[in-house]
Design an enzyme around this catalytic site. Structure first.
Site, short mmCIF file in Angstrom:
data_model
loop_
_atom_site.label_atom_id
_atom_site.label_comp_id
_atom_site.label_asym_id
_atom_site.label_seq_id
_atom_site.Cartn_x
_atom_site.Cartn_y
_atom_site.Cartn_z
N ARG A 238 36.37 30.44 0.80
CA ARG A 238 37.19 31.47 1.16
C ARG A 238 36.96 31.76 2.48
NH1 ARG A 238 38.17 30.25 -3.51
NH2 ARG A 238 39.09 31.64 -5.12
N SER B 252 41.15 37.28 -7.58
CA SER B 252 39.65 37.62 -7.37
C SER B 252 39.59 38.62 -6.36
CB SER B 252 38.89 36.41 -6.90
OG SER B 252 38.90 35.10 -7.66
N GLU C 254 36.73 39.89 -1.54
CA GLU C 254 37.42 38.69 -0.96
C GLU C 254 39.00 39.42 -0.41
OE1 GLU C 254 38.49 35.79 -3.70
OE2 GLU C 254 40.10 35.08 -2.29
#
Ligand code: EPU
Length: 358
Positions: free
Chosen positions: A185, A257, A353
């Site tokens: 990520r 997420s 995130e």
């Protein structure tokens, strides 16, 4: 702002205070952002500009004299309040075959192409590589910044090159995959060079030979039920798994997420495991392992709980949702409460995130 040949749209068609077209560019002053990002927070941006080519983007950059936020479909950000600057949104379209040999193709894809349309395009042509990333919300430009990932695959597996324009002076800079510093990520665009480049095209290499990547538990099971691990079956199975766990942003505002899965020292993992033998883990390099944030959050009792109009999703604790009318600050307060509880209970620090925009 360059507005020569600008056409002001009819009042009835105006979705907001003022909407002006210059060539193919669209300028929206005092732009409502609620329907332009997946959390559905009711905020405004001073100005939003949509551009359809590098030429147009360069023109916008020439006249930019305030902070700029480069945004795709807004599926990975949280507005904490109104945005006092210019939001730049790519509408650069097109999927072009750059090169082809017996085993692979390389395609050049506009940063404004909807990510899942690109996946569908590849699956229809029998090209392998992005099928596990089916139904991820967002656009191609953002895929190269966030290094989106799911079910054992990530965008970086297929990205060969990223073409960008520098926000500072509009010059083209092309990053080969190794220069993008891709990790879980993360990318150079998200960290070292954050806010400095606008992605205009992403080049992907896809493969013609069958190469199913179906080790992820429930995916494997579903594909067995659907028959063979063909591209269409993988696409369908991924869609089914996602639908069973993840809320549809059209129905319930969210950004997928909210946290990254934390990477922790093995020693800490073993300490937690001695008390909670069922804690899942994945290898993450020497002396480290990755644990699912969703598991940690659920064990803190947060799954399905709310704080005002913000809530932890009841089917996947990694996802925070807007139950309707939440402010960005309310979602952040919930995130902070979750972070605190996970830290006190397990000694693990969760990192968002989602990008906070203020
Ligand atoms: N788990 C729980 N409780 C929860 C959620 C998960 O105990 O509420 C446990 C599950 O039982 C499982 C483990 O955590 O053992 C992993 O759960 P899951 O397979 O749902 O995946 P994840 O690690 O929670 C990551 C990605 C997702 C991606 C899935 C599948 C991150 C931050 N998230 O979630 O990505 O879809 O794997 O590959 O890495 C996204 O980025 O928006 C996203 C949804």
């Amino acid at each position: 702002m360059h507005l020569r040949n600008a056409k002001i749209v009819k009042k009835d068609d105006m979705p907001c205070f003022m909407c002006i077209f210059a060539a193919d560019m669209k300028y929206i002053v005092n732009c409502p952002m609620k329907d332009r990002h997946t959390f559905g927070i009711d905020v405004m941006a001073d100005l939003l500009v949509e551009f359809s080519s590098e030429y147009e983007l360069r023109k916008v950059l020439d006249s930019l004299n305030r902070p700029a936020l480069v945004m795709g479909a807004g599926s990975n950000l949280l507005f904490l309040g109104d945005y006092h600057g210019t939001v730049l949104h790519s509408k650069i379209d097109g999927i072009v075959l750059e090169s082809e040999d017996d085993s692979s193709v390389t395609v050049k894809v506009g940063s404004g192409v909807i990510w899942d349309d690109f996946v569908a395009y590849c699956v229809e042509r029998g090209w392998w590589g992005v099928e596990n990333l089916t139904a991820i919300p967002g656009e191609v430009g953002a895929s190269a910044v966030q290094n989106i990932g799911a079910y054992g695959a990530e965008a970086a597996d297929t990205i060969v090159r990223v073409r960008t324009l520098s926000l500072a002076d509009g010059t083209v800079r092309t990053f080969e995959s190794f220069e993008c510093n891709y990790g879980y990520r993360s990318s150079v665009f998200k960290h070292e060079l954050k806010g400095q480049y606008v992605v205009t095209y992403v080049y992907f290499k896809l493969y013609k030979a069958e190469n199913p990547n179906i080790e992820y538990g429930s995916l494997k099971q579903l594909i067995k039920e659907l028959g063979t691990p063909s591209l269409t079956n993988i696409r369908q199975a991924v869609r089914m798994v996602r639908e069973s766990k993840l809320p549809d942003p059209k129905e319930l505002g969210n950004a997928g997420s909210f946290f990254m899965n934390p990477v922790i020292p093995l020693k800490l993992y073993e300490r937690i495991q001695s008390e909670y033998p069922d804690i899942p883990s994945y290898p993450a390099g020497d002396g480290l392992c990755k644990v699912p944030a969703g598991w940690l959050i659920e064990r803190c009792g947060w799954k399905g709980r709310s704080l005002g109009a913000a809530a932890v999703h009841d089917r996947q604790a990694l996802v925070l949702v807007n139950r309707g009318g939440a402010t960005g600050q309310e979602i952040k307060n919930l995130a902070d409460a979750v972070i605190n509880d996970v830290r006190s209970k397990f000694g693990v620090s969760l990192i968002a995130e989602v990008n906070y925009i203020s």
